[in-house]
Enzyme design. Structure first.
Site, PDB file in Angstrom:
ATOM      1  N   ASP A 142       3.262  15.510   5.679  1.00  0.00           N
ATOM      2  CA  ASP A 142       2.238  15.283   6.686  1.00  0.00           C
ATOM      3  C   ASP A 142       1.976  16.552   7.482  1.00  0.00           C
ATOM      4  O   ASP A 142       2.059  17.649   6.937  1.00  0.00           O
ATOM      5  CB  ASP A 142       2.660  14.122   7.594  1.00  0.00           C
ATOM      6  CG  ASP A 142       1.493  13.224   7.948  1.00  0.00           C
ATOM      7  OD1 ASP A 142       0.758  13.568   8.887  1.00  0.00           O
ATOM      8  OD2 ASP A 142       1.309  12.184   7.289  1.00  0.00           O
ATOM      9  N   HIS A 190      -0.766  13.794  13.675  1.00  0.00           N
ATOM     10  CA  HIS A 190      -0.684  12.666  12.742  1.00  0.00           C
ATOM     11  C   HIS A 190       0.759  12.370  12.349  1.00  0.00           C
ATOM     12  O   HIS A 190       1.217  11.227  12.411  1.00  0.00           O
ATOM     13  CB  HIS A 190      -1.524  13.000  11.513  1.00  0.00           C
ATOM     14  CG  HIS A 190      -1.662  11.893  10.514  1.00  0.00           C
ATOM     15  ND1 HIS A 190      -1.112  11.952   9.256  1.00  0.00           N
ATOM     16  CD2 HIS A 190      -2.312  10.714  10.573  1.00  0.00           C
ATOM     17  CE1 HIS A 190      -1.415  10.845   8.584  1.00  0.00           C
ATOM     18  NE2 HIS A 190      -2.141  10.079   9.354  1.00  0.00           N
ATOM     19  N   SER A 230      -2.904   4.776   7.012  1.00  0.00           N
ATOM     20  CA  SER A 230      -1.796   5.699   7.278  1.00  0.00           C
ATOM     21  C   SER A 230      -0.683   4.968   7.998  1.00  0.00           C
ATOM     22  O   SER A 230       0.506   5.094   7.668  1.00  0.00           O
ATOM     23  CB  SER A 230      -2.257   6.855   8.179  1.00  0.00           C
ATOM     24  OG  SER A 230      -2.737   7.943   7.462  1.00  0.00           O
TER      25      SER A 230
END
Length: 564
Positions: A134, A181, A374
């Site tokens: 990520d 994120h 996600s």
């Protein structure tokens, strides 16, 4: 940047035109709407706004659009203008039809663990490690001591520093999550809620995170970086005791899974004994919108549901953003769904998300809200960690069977929408014996084209920070296309497919030295990364929650989430 200069010119032009209508405005007040306009590019959207007599207020190149104010009477004409794809309200997204405002922590109910049965399972995920490919993970109090330090004995100081909190493949030279994120997902997987008195826990608050950072502040990462990260996970699986791989990303490629290098990579991980969990994508609500590598038959592909802040499942609903099956070539996907709407997890202070997402931060706390597949994938990875703590001998096929054979009814009965149903880790813990994926598929060979694997997802490249700064001024860096990689090499599919993925071979692989030595800088500021990155999806700008549109991106994206 070129877009910024163009938009500045547009705003100035609009200002020069305005006085000519001043008399009419004085006589008859003009009502205006705040909107987001999406077209073939940010420039095209800006030009359409000006032609309609509006004013551009912000550039949103990552969704090929702009924020603007437009005379109410001209809105319909703008929406019908050639090249304009969408005109949506620019307003705060509501949580649902209650007094909950979405930012006050005292009004929010966090029912995630209860919804999936984790509250009732005597496990924390302790001793289980989840690899998270990520944007990096910030070490907060909720993750203290559980972000695994990387100490590669085969590396050199020039290639990879020892005792750091990630494998840095981003080019930024550290492990900080400047995009926002990865930290959010890590909190959903393994946060212990230390900064909220245990209220905002992740699913497996005892699990550990192995962070592989493939993107920096702009969120841009080429497919070749994802391949590099997965190969590292497989190569160093035993050294770092990696049990689960979370991939909350993807491309819109339609390449056959049995040839594609990205599918080959996830199957190598699965075959090495790693449970691979992949987000289905945020390209719903049409059928056949599953992303890659979520299209792979082996992996656990996860769509999203909205728990609506209640532990009961009979009021859950399926958000429109969650991608539907089947995957290309008739592969039945998703495998199941998990909560993925307006979940609460860790902020990354000062990140791109923090600066651009708008509402969602829980006032006075280190948490915020987020929606997307996600998040649903991260929830599922946490659930897998719980199962593996209790059943250390379970193989990936055994885990997948346990999850899918015990999933519950939710929101819809069509398997193309919800797969086997809603994740329930408590029932999965006592699932009858069985294996998934038996006699299912043709193994992915990995000899296909790297460019085909990208689909239409293209990022720019430049060799160093100085060149990237110049790219921003000049209007963009050359796109990585064809069989070129982000590591500055020509991709060799046959060599890749035949490679022996071990810790010693990693340093001679086609991914290693140039990437780690000189770095690579993606250029997403001009909107060319991940086809309209889903973090700047329409949910930030006012699509009504009553239409289930929160979190839905304009044209798909790599990081399958959005902030509400």
């Amino acid at each position: 940047m070129r877009v910024a200069r163009l938009l500045t010119a547009v705003v100035v032009t609009a200002g020069l035109v305005a006085p000519s209508a001043a008399g009419a405005a004085a006589a008859r007040p003009v009502t205006t709407d705040r909107v987001v306009v999406q077209a073939s590019s940010a420039e095209a959207a800006a030009a359409a706004v000006v032609r309609a007599g509006g004013t551009v207020t912000a550039s949103l190149p990552v969704v090929d659009g702009v924020a603007a104010t437009i005379p109410t009477a001209r809105r319909a004409a703008l929406a019908a203008a050639p090249g304009v794809r969408a005109v949506t309200d620019d307003a705060r997204v509501t949580v649902h039809a209650t007094a909950t405002d979405g930012t006050n922590p005292s009004t929010i109910k966090n029912v995630l663990r209860e919804e999936i049965g984790a509250t009732y399972l005597p496990a924390t995920g302790a001793g289980v490690r989840v690899a998270l490919v990520d944007t990096g993970v910030n070490e907060t109090a909720d993750l203290a001591g559980r972000v695994v330090a990387i100490q590669d004995p085969g590396g050199t100081p020039e290639l990879l520093r020892k005792n750091v909190a990630c494998v840095d493949l981003s080019g930024e030279g550290d492990c900080v999550d400047r995009y926002g994120h990865g930290t959010f997902l890590a909190g959903l997987i393994a946060g212990n809620g230390a900064q909220s008195g245990g209220v905002h826990q992740g699913v497996a608050p005892g699990a550990e995170i192995v962070s592989l950072k493939i993107a920096g502040r702009n969120g841009a990462a080429d497919v070749s970086k994802v391949l590099a990260a997965i190969q590292w996970v497989v190569s160093f699986k035993d050294q770092y005791s990696i049990d689960v791989l979370n991939l909350s990303l993807g491309t819109n490629s339609q390449a056959p899974y049995w040839l594609d290098p990205l599918n080959h990579a996830v199957e190598k991980a699965w075959g090495a004994g790693i449970v691979v969990v992949v987000a289905a994508g945020n390209s719903g609500s049409a059928f056949g919108t599953i992303s890659k590598p979520a299209d792979d038959p082996l992996v656990i592909t996860v769509g999203a549901v909205d728990d609506r802040e209640t532990p009961a499942t009979d009021d859950d609903r399926l958000p429109n953003f969650s991608s539907r099956g089947p995957a290309p070539f008739g592969v039945a996907k998703p495998d199941l769904v998990a909560p993925g709407a307006r979940l609460i997890s860790l902020r990354s202070a000062g990140s791109y998300v923090e600066e651009h997402a708008g509402p969602g931060q829980l006032a006075g706390t280190p948490y915020r809200r987020g929606s997307g597949t996600s998040m649903a994938a991260a929830v599922t990875s946490g659930a897998v960690a719980l199962l593996l703590q209790r059943h250390a001998d379970w193989t990936p096929d055994r885990v997948k069977y346990a999850l899918t054979s015990t999933a519950g009814k939710v929101a819809a009965r069509d398997s193309r929408l919800v797969g086997a149903g809603l994740l329930n880790v408590l029932r999965a813990d006592t699932a009858r014996n069985g294996l998934a994926n038996t006699g299912l598929y043709t193994p992915a060979q990995g000899t296909g084209s790297l460019q085909d694997s990208r689909g239409t997802v293209v990022v720019g490249s430049c060799k160093d920070a100085a060149e990237c700064a110049k790219c921003d001024v000049d209007g963009g860096c050359p796109a990585i296309t064809g069989e070129n990689t982000a590591q500055g090499k020509a991709y060799n599919g046959s060599q890749y497919a035949a490679a022996n993925w071990t810790d010693s071979s990693w340093y001679t692989s086609q991914w290693a030295a140039p990437l780690l030595d000189t770095g690579w800088y993606g250029n997403s500021w001009l909107g060319n990364s991940w086809l309209g990155n889903s973090w700047l999806g329409s949910s930030w700008y006012g699509n009504s929650d009553t239409a289930d549109d929160y979190g839905r991106p304009a044209r798909g994206g790599a990081w399958y989430g959005a902030w509400s």
